[in-house]
Scaffold this motif. Structure first.
Motif, PDB file in Angstrom:
ATOM      1  N   THR A 122       0.857  -1.185   0.000  1.00 51.75           N
ATOM      2  CA  THR A 122       0.000   0.000   0.000  1.00 51.75           C
ATOM      3  C   THR A 122       0.890   1.230   0.000  1.00 51.75           C
ATOM      4  OG1 THR A 122      -1.492  -1.227   1.427  1.00 51.75           O
ATOM      5  CG2 THR A 122      -1.917   1.130   1.191  1.00 51.75           C
ATOM      6  N   CYS A 123       0.600   2.146  -0.910  1.00 53.88           N
ATOM      7  CA  CYS A 123       1.389   3.376  -0.965  1.00 53.88           C
ATOM      8  C   CYS A 123       0.984   4.287   0.192  1.00 53.88           C
ATOM      9  CB  CYS A 123       1.126   4.081  -2.293  1.00 53.88           C
ATOM     10  SG  CYS A 123       2.111   5.567  -2.481  1.00 53.88           S
ATOM     11  N   ILE A 124       1.968   4.942   0.837  1.00 55.81           N
ATOM     12  CA  ILE A 124       1.647   5.807   1.972  1.00 55.81           C
ATOM     13  C   ILE A 124       2.020   7.270   1.696  1.00 55.81           C
ATOM     14  CG2 ILE A 124       1.926   3.973   3.652  1.00 55.81           C
ATOM     15  CD1 ILE A 124       4.633   5.323   4.383  1.00 55.81           C
ATOM     16  N   CYS A 158       0.356   9.578   0.079  1.00 60.65           N
ATOM     17  CA  CYS A 158      -0.777  10.458   0.358  1.00 60.65           C
ATOM     18  C   CYS A 158      -1.935   9.596   0.853  1.00 60.65           C
ATOM     19  CB  CYS A 158      -1.154  11.265  -0.883  1.00 60.65           C
ATOM     20  SG  CYS A 158      -2.236  10.389  -2.020  1.00 60.65           S
ATOM     21  N   PRO A 159      -3.054  10.205   1.259  1.00 54.82           N
ATOM     22  CA  PRO A 159      -4.126   9.390   1.847  1.00 54.82           C
ATOM     23  C   PRO A 159      -4.868   8.466   0.882  1.00 54.82           C
ATOM     24  CG  PRO A 159      -4.359  11.726   2.436  1.00 54.82           C
ATOM     25  CD  PRO A 159      -3.325  11.638   1.388  1.00 54.82           C
ATOM     26  N   MET A 160      -4.632   8.599  -0.433  1.00 52.17           N
ATOM     27  CA  MET A 160      -5.318   7.734  -1.395  1.00 52.17           C
ATOM     28  C   MET A 160      -5.066   6.260  -1.128  1.00 52.17           C
ATOM     29  SD  MET A 160      -6.548   9.408  -4.451  1.00 52.17           S
ATOM     30  CE  MET A 160      -5.913   8.427  -5.803  1.00 52.17           C
ATOM     31  N   GLY A 161      -3.825   5.934  -0.723  1.00 53.40           N
ATOM     32  CA  GLY A 161      -3.496   4.550  -0.403  1.00 53.40           C
ATOM     33  C   GLY A 161      -3.592   3.609  -1.582  1.00 53.40           C
TER      34      GLY A 161
END
Ligand code: FAD
Lengths: 114, 414
Positions: free
Chosen positions: A5-7, A9-12
């Motif tokens: 999971t990308c962190i 930004c809040p999109m995730g």
């Protein structure tokens, strides 16, 4: 292939990183996500925050952090090393309490004046 | 008589006192029941504070330390070990401290008492009552300030940021964290915390699950976790048993407002905090409120910003600035659960009005629409919104003159 999971930004965004193919990232929606995905698999690092024993202060523990990010795989060994530190008041915020943690070149510093 | 009494010496109280001093007030006192300033930040030893305010990633104690240092350069008086037990509408403040019972008269007051955690009683989990069941924040204080380990095998109920942070902290200190259990189908915590506090340590997150039983005599021996249906009722046959000696509850925060209610200040049932105007003034002129006492914040940076506004407004009030009431009311539109401020003064002096609000579910690409007496006056696009993340919009005051209702609504767009 690893899913993370990308962190950034809040999109995730759910990223898929292909180790076999020069860590190619898919599933990202921006350039930052691509960089995050690559680094996270090539060399994941974390800033470690914990506490050490202190005598003569308002509390028995002094909060500390690594002055920079250290390899994720060394977190538990770092905890063991940092546990050995004993401080006596007064300690300044930012004061180095342990140098060159596990040979990483990173110092451990107090995060509170006590 | 003091110019300003600030109740609570956490980040909200510190920022309010500092801003009031910068706006020219000289006779300011901070009343704090604890032995030290800094509030909840003293136990939040992790980093992630101050990215907006200081453009740097600081730990909680570092963030508090910056404000405490800023105050050291002023003549703001601090009274520690001083618990405020009552305030009156005419701004008398009654305190209990090692000096005994005292009364302080103030020209203005800032309420900055923060919030407290919901406990097991507040969510009514069945089962026995062994030791080892505690709130995540209590565990955080034991571990980070007193060096006491709450247990060795833990389950965490609630996936808000405090629960996630404690899952990592307990793991690093050698405990085994078996699961993080969340009632809702999504976590209210930041993605970053889900990744760095759970995934990094292979701690499973059970969404749409809850704790249905607590077992043990003197000490907790185990908990039962079950899946819940869309009405959040446990589904029979889905139970999982965990053997554990610790259950940490991270099930929400409640603004601390006994003093506010006691003074007869208007409250907002949605936030459990005082109803405030655009300058953070409550229904009693000269009494202001800020920080977690008004609404639960996820980022301390916004606490500081909002509290500086309250401090500045207190200074203006003491300087003789008064406001007409009878201005607009802010209302929840579709999918919005609350707004702060809730009201505007009749004649707003600021050019811009910042509004905080929260949405009721996870939104992908979406649009926020602001209407004044039915006419759209502003809209904002968002790529992503979730209930755990406070939203912020800025409105132009000139568009709000003479308006009686302002509505903020959110909708998903294709
Ligand atoms: C456990 C936890 C983790 C968090 N992690 C993060 C994070 O990672 N990043 C981030 O940006 N934000 C984080 N936050 C949010 C942020 O820290 C809070 O929003 C902020 O501390 C709120 O500040 P405050 O001054 O309103 O409340 P507090 O910090 O709670 O301060 C209130 C103060 O008022 C005092 N008080 C209360 N009642 C009285 C009374 N009657 N008389 C005298 N004194 C009184 C209390 O003792 C306390 O010192 C976290 C919050 C919590 C609870």
């Amino acid at each position: 292939m690893t899913e993370i999971t990308c962190i950034v930004c809040p999109m995730g965004c759910r990223l898929t990183v292909d180790e076999q193919n020069d860590f190619a990232v898919t599933g990202n929606t921006c350039k930052l996500g691509e960089n995050y995905g690559k680094n996270e698999l090539k060399n994941p690092t974390r800033v470690l925050t914990t506490t050490v024993k202190i005598g003569g202060a308002i509390h028995g523990r002094c909060p500390v952090k690594t002055g920079g990010a250290i390899p994720k795989g060394k977190l538990f060994d770092a905890m063991k090393e940092i546990k050995k530190v004993r401080l006596e008041s007064p300690v300044a915020c930012g004061q180095v309490v342990l140098t060159n943690l596990l040979g990483t070149g990173i110092d451990v510093v107090a995060t509170r004046a006590m | 008589m003091v110019d300003l009494a600030v109740i609570g010496g956490g980040p909200a109280g510190l920022a309010a006192a500092h801003a009031a001093y910068q706006s020219g007030l000289r006779d300011i006192v901070i009343l704090e029941r604890d032995r030290e300033l800094g509030g909840i930040l003293n136990q939040c030893i992790h980093n992630g504070f101050g990215l907006h305010r200081f453009k740097q990633e600081l730990t909680g104690p570092e963030y508090a330390g910056r404000y405490i240092n800023m105050l050291n350069d002023t003549n703001v008086e601090t009274r520690l070990d001083t618990m405020v037990i009552e305030i009156t509408p005419d701004k008398r403040i009654y305190t209990a401290s090692p000096n005994g019972y005292e009364m302080i008269e103030a020209k203005s007051i800032v309420l900055a008492m923060g919030c407290r955690e919901r406990t097991r009683g507040a969510i009514a989990i069945p089962g026995s009552r062994p030791s080892g069941v505690l709130t995540a924040g209590a565990a955080q204080r034991y571990l980070n300030m007193e060096g006491l380990m709450p247990g060795s095998r833990a389950v965490i109920l609630g996936s808000g940021d405090i629960g996630l942070i404690m899952a990592r902290r307990m793991t690093l200190e050698g405990a085994e964290v078996l699961a993080c259990v969340e009632l809702m189908p999504y976590s209210s915590g930041l993605n970053r915390n889900i990744v760095q506090c759970l995934e990094d340590y292979n701690i499973p997150l059970y969404l749409s699950h809850t704790v249905t039983d607590i077992r043990g005599g003197r000490r907790l021996e185990g908990v039962t976790v079950a899946k819940v249906d869309e009405n959040r009722r446990p589904i029979p046959g889905t139970e999982i048993n965990f053997d554990c000696d610790t259950l940490l509850l991270s099930v929400g925060l409640i603004p601390e407002n006994e003093l506010t209610r006691g003074a007869g200040i208007d409250m907002d049932l949605r936030t459990s905090g005082a109803v405030v105007f655009e300058n953070m003034e409550t229904s009693i002129p000269g009494v202001f409120a800020c920080g977690n006492a008004v609404h639960v914040h996820d980022l301390v940076d916004f606490v500081s910003e909002e509290s500086a506004k309250a401090g500045g407004a207190a200074a203006a009030y003491v300087g003789g600035c008064t406001h007409e009431s009878g201005g607009a009311r802010l209302k929840n539109g579709a999918n919005v659960t609350y707004t702060v401020p809730q009201r505007l003064h009749g004649h707003v002096t600021n050019k811009e009005i910042g509004v905080f609000f929260r949405v009721n579910r996870v939104f992908k690409k979406s649009k926020i629409t602001v209407t004044a007496d039915g006419a759209e006056i502003a809209s904002f696009n968002r790529r992503y919104m979730m209930p755990g993340e406070m939203q912020h919009v800025t409105l132009k005051a000139d568009k709000l003159a003479g308006v009686s209702d302002i509505t903020i609504a959110a909708e998903e767009i294709a």
